[in-house]
Design a protein around this motif. Structure first.
Motif, PDB file in Angstrom:
ATOM      1  N   ARG A 555       0.812  -1.212   0.000  1.00 33.39           N
ATOM      2  CA  ARG A 555       0.000   0.000   0.000  1.00 33.39           C
ATOM      3  C   ARG A 555       0.850   1.270   0.000  1.00 33.39           C
ATOM      4  O   ARG A 555       0.345   2.367   0.200  1.00 33.39           O
ATOM      5  N   LYS A 556       2.200   1.079  -0.182  1.00 32.10           N
ATOM      6  CA  LYS A 556       3.144   2.198  -0.306  1.00 32.10           C
ATOM      7  C   LYS A 556       3.124   3.100   0.926  1.00 32.10           C
ATOM      8  O   LYS A 556       3.162   4.329   0.827  1.00 32.10           O
ATOM      9  N   VAL A 557       3.039   2.485   2.104  1.00 28.60           N
ATOM     10  CA  VAL A 557       3.121   3.239   3.346  1.00 28.60           C
ATOM     11  C   VAL A 557       4.577   3.608   3.607  1.00 28.60           C
ATOM     12  O   VAL A 557       5.492   2.819   3.329  1.00 28.60           O
ATOM     13  N   ASN A 558       4.798   4.775   4.148  1.00 28.30           N
ATOM     14  CA  ASN A 558       6.146   5.267   4.441  1.00 28.30           C
ATOM     15  C   ASN A 558       6.950   4.208   5.191  1.00 28.30           C
ATOM     16  O   ASN A 558       6.499   3.656   6.190  1.00 28.30           O
ATOM     17  N   GLU A 559       8.188   3.930   4.702  1.00 26.01           N
ATOM     18  CA  GLU A 559       9.015   2.878   5.297  1.00 26.01           C
ATOM     19  C   GLU A 559       9.374   3.187   6.749  1.00 26.01           C
ATOM     20  O   GLU A 559       9.431   2.302   7.594  1.00 26.01           O
ATOM     21  N   GLN A 560       9.601   4.469   7.036  1.00 28.48           N
ATOM     22  CA  GLN A 560       9.929   4.865   8.414  1.00 28.48           C
ATOM     23  C   GLN A 560       8.755   4.600   9.358  1.00 28.48           C
ATOM     24  O   GLN A 560       8.934   4.160  10.478  1.00 28.48           O
TER      25      GLN A 560
END
Length: 603
Positions: A555-560
């Motif tokens: 879902r392309k959530v921020n990796e951090q």
């Protein structure tokens, strides 16, 4: 004589450790050399000192230097006018092997839960005698920390997963103990990985001691020092063979080393070895509950139970409240019991029960009682009977179902007061109005509310506006209904949309449990896992660290943000099973709220 001196040596060591607890609050960790300018081939000494006791000392990278000896550990206690000072020092004898300006990097050590570091030291190396650079491993001293443990250490330090039974029925409780066996000294330990208990409902044993209780046990003809590092009660949620992953820890073990001088020969020489340990995977065989003899209304209770019922009164007036209590006591899956099948007379209005648990988790299993308190209101006068409650459970020791019955109660309902008997709403249908008072109505007194001829509402502006309100309201209701159907037709999207609200309730419960460690972290853990299950459309049985990370990346959530989430889950898991933690509960709560809000913004 030798034994006496060894005892005195250990007494001094214990005194050093105890004194450090009092005087290491303002610890300072510094580095020093006897000279900052040396020539190649010239020996010099560098020392790292701390005014207290610490652990996990990490030396710097001595690039450009050759280590001749070290670390040489020394301890001292100084008492002046009642003020006691404790200091520890780690020193190395080095020789420079090349010219130039070189730097001895910072060393680090953990003191009172904080990692301290020394300042770098700049060295000026002049031309001197040439030095043959040997393989550093050939010059490594015996008492430095070795990363690779001896192969035979596996027989001296290991962990066993010990269940009290490996073949159970679905819902039957299992006591799983992780037991540490050692024949060597343990300097430090770290929990690396908790087992994935997918397929089980788990509960940590709460009466377990905060510190491991050691005893001697003989295993395969060899005596070991043994301690239980963790005990958990499990309830299998489905049948089949369920595998429990290994429990992993890392230890710093102190093992004998060859003596280097006469003092080592006299007192003994040791070296610290870093060694990873994990238990063997465990398979639990779970049998399904038998279909033969299953009573009607069975809701999944497994164990050994007793049931009783009581009422606070047997005679009352109509529209007064009555409390009906049912107590289920015994041992088994008490916390997983569903709502009871209680039958009240049709004239009794029933409210959802208040549930009160008095349950303990011990090495003998989950036991105690659960109290269901029902508030009911009879709406008509008469004589009624609350039928006996039937409660069924499966007894794994007997291998059969048991049906228990609580007593019935005769309830006499007298006529209520005039004010309370005018109208009431049926429990079955709130829109049905029942007239309870059959008496003649009184003649209405006061102003009749008549109006003059010509001053009528009919055909007025308000009248027309009111007529138009009906069709407009119908059209609006029709449009809202269609919108609602479209919006709620996809159950997956509905669960995802409401996931945040469900998580807020869990976090609100966690905030109430601040200061109550086990309940607090349990609520945080359930809130995050429940939210992720609904938001990502992953069943609780398939929800784990890998599926969470994979779904968030899809879902392309921020990796951090993903790293913050997994770190918080790990912190909560650690805090639930670790007896001592440095975590701030308020900080964990705020971090969980921030993570959920951020995921809501991105998905």
């Amino acid at each position: 004589m030798f034994k006496r001196m060894k005892i005195e040596y250990y007494i001094v060591t214990v005194l050093l450790l105890c004194t450090n607890l009092v005087f290491a609050q303002d610890a300072k960790f510094v580095a020093a050399v006897n000279s900052t300018q040396v020539g190649t081939g010239e020996q010099f000494e560098v020392s790292f000192s701390v005014n207290g006791n610490g652990d996990r000392f990490s030396p710097p990278d001595f690039s450009g230097f050759q280590v001749l000896s070290g670390p040489n550990v020394s301890n001292s206690i100084t008492s002046i006018n009642g003020n006691t000072t404790v200091s520890n020092s780690y020193s190395y004898v080095l020789v420079a092997v090349k010219e130039g300006t070189l730097t001895i990097g910072p060393a680090s050590m953990v003191v009172n839960g904080r990692r301290l570091s020394t300042s770098p030291i700049r060295m000026t190396v002049l031309k001197g005698q040439p030095v043959q650079q040997n393989n550093p491993s050939q010059n490594a001293p015996d008492n430095t920390l070795e990363q690779d443990a001896p192969t035979d250490l596996s027989k001296s330090l290991f962990i066993k997963a010990i269940p009290d039974q490996t073949s159970v029925y679905q819902g039957q409780q299992i006591l799983l103990t992780y037991r540490l066996y050692t024949k060597v000294g343990i300097v430090d330990s770290r929990l690396d990985k908790l087992p994935d208990l997918t397929g089980f409902w788990s509960q940590e044993v709460k009466d377990q001691q905060q510190q491991a209780q050691w005893h001697v046990e003989t295993y395969k003809g060899v005596k070991y020092n043994v301690a239980d590092v963790r005990q958990t009660i499990l309830f299998a949620e489905h049948s089949g063979n369920i595998t429990i992953d290994p429990f992993e820890m890392t230890f710093i073990a102190r093992v004998p080393a060859p003596a280097r001088d006469i003092m080592d020969q006299f007192f003994g020489s040791y070296k610290d070895v870093k060694y990873g340990v994990k238990s063997t995977p465990l398979v639990i065989h779970v049998k399904p509950l038998p279909e033969n003899g299953r009573p009607e209304g069975f809701t999944g209770a497994v164990g050994n139970f007793a049931v009783s019922a009581d009422v606070d009164k047997t005679e009352l007036k109509a529209n007064e409240s009555l409390t009906y209590k049912v107590k289920v006591s015994g041992s088994g899956n008490l916390k997983l019991l569903k709502e009871l099948n209680v039958s009240f007379p049709p004239d009794f209005e029933k409210y959802d029960p208040k549930i009160t648990d008095t349950i303990r988790e011990t090495v003998k299993g989950v036991s105690g009682s659960r109290m269901y308190s029902y508030l009911v209101i009879p709406r008509h006068q008469g004589n009624f009977t609350i039928e006996p409650l039937h409660f069924s459970y499966f007894n794994p020791a007997m291998g059969k179902y048991v049906v228990l019955s609580a007593r019935s109660f005769k309830i006499k309902v007298n006529k209520g007061t005039a004010d309370s008997n005018v109208t009431a709403f049926s429990a079955a249908n709130k829109e049905e109005v029942k007239v309870l008072d059959k008496d003649i109505r009184y003649i209405k007194t006061g102003e009749p509310g008549l109006s003059r001829q010509g001053e009528r509402f009919y055909n007025s502006a308000w009248y027309i506006l009111l007529l138009l309100t009906g069709p407009v309201a119908c059209i609006a209701a029709f449009m809202y209904r269609n919108w609602s159907r479209r919006n709620n037709s996809d159950l997956v999207k509905v669960k995802s949309r409401k996931a945040g609200k469900v998580a807020v309730r869990h976090l609100a419960n966690a905030e109430k449990q601040l200061g109550n460690k086990n309940e607090f972290y349990d609520a945080i853990f359930k809130g995050l896992y429940g939210y992720l299950s609904d938001k990502l459309n992953i069943s609780m049985a398939d929800l784990n660290r890998e599926t969470i990370v994979s779904s968030l990346r899809t879902r392309k959530v921020n990796e951090q943000l993903t790293e913050q989430l997994t770190d918080t889950l790990d912190r909560c898991e650690m805090a639930r099973y670790s007896p001592v933690t440095q975590l701030s509960e308020r900080e964990v709560l705020e971090k969980a709220k921030h993570i959920i809000n951020s995921i809501e913004d991105e998905i």
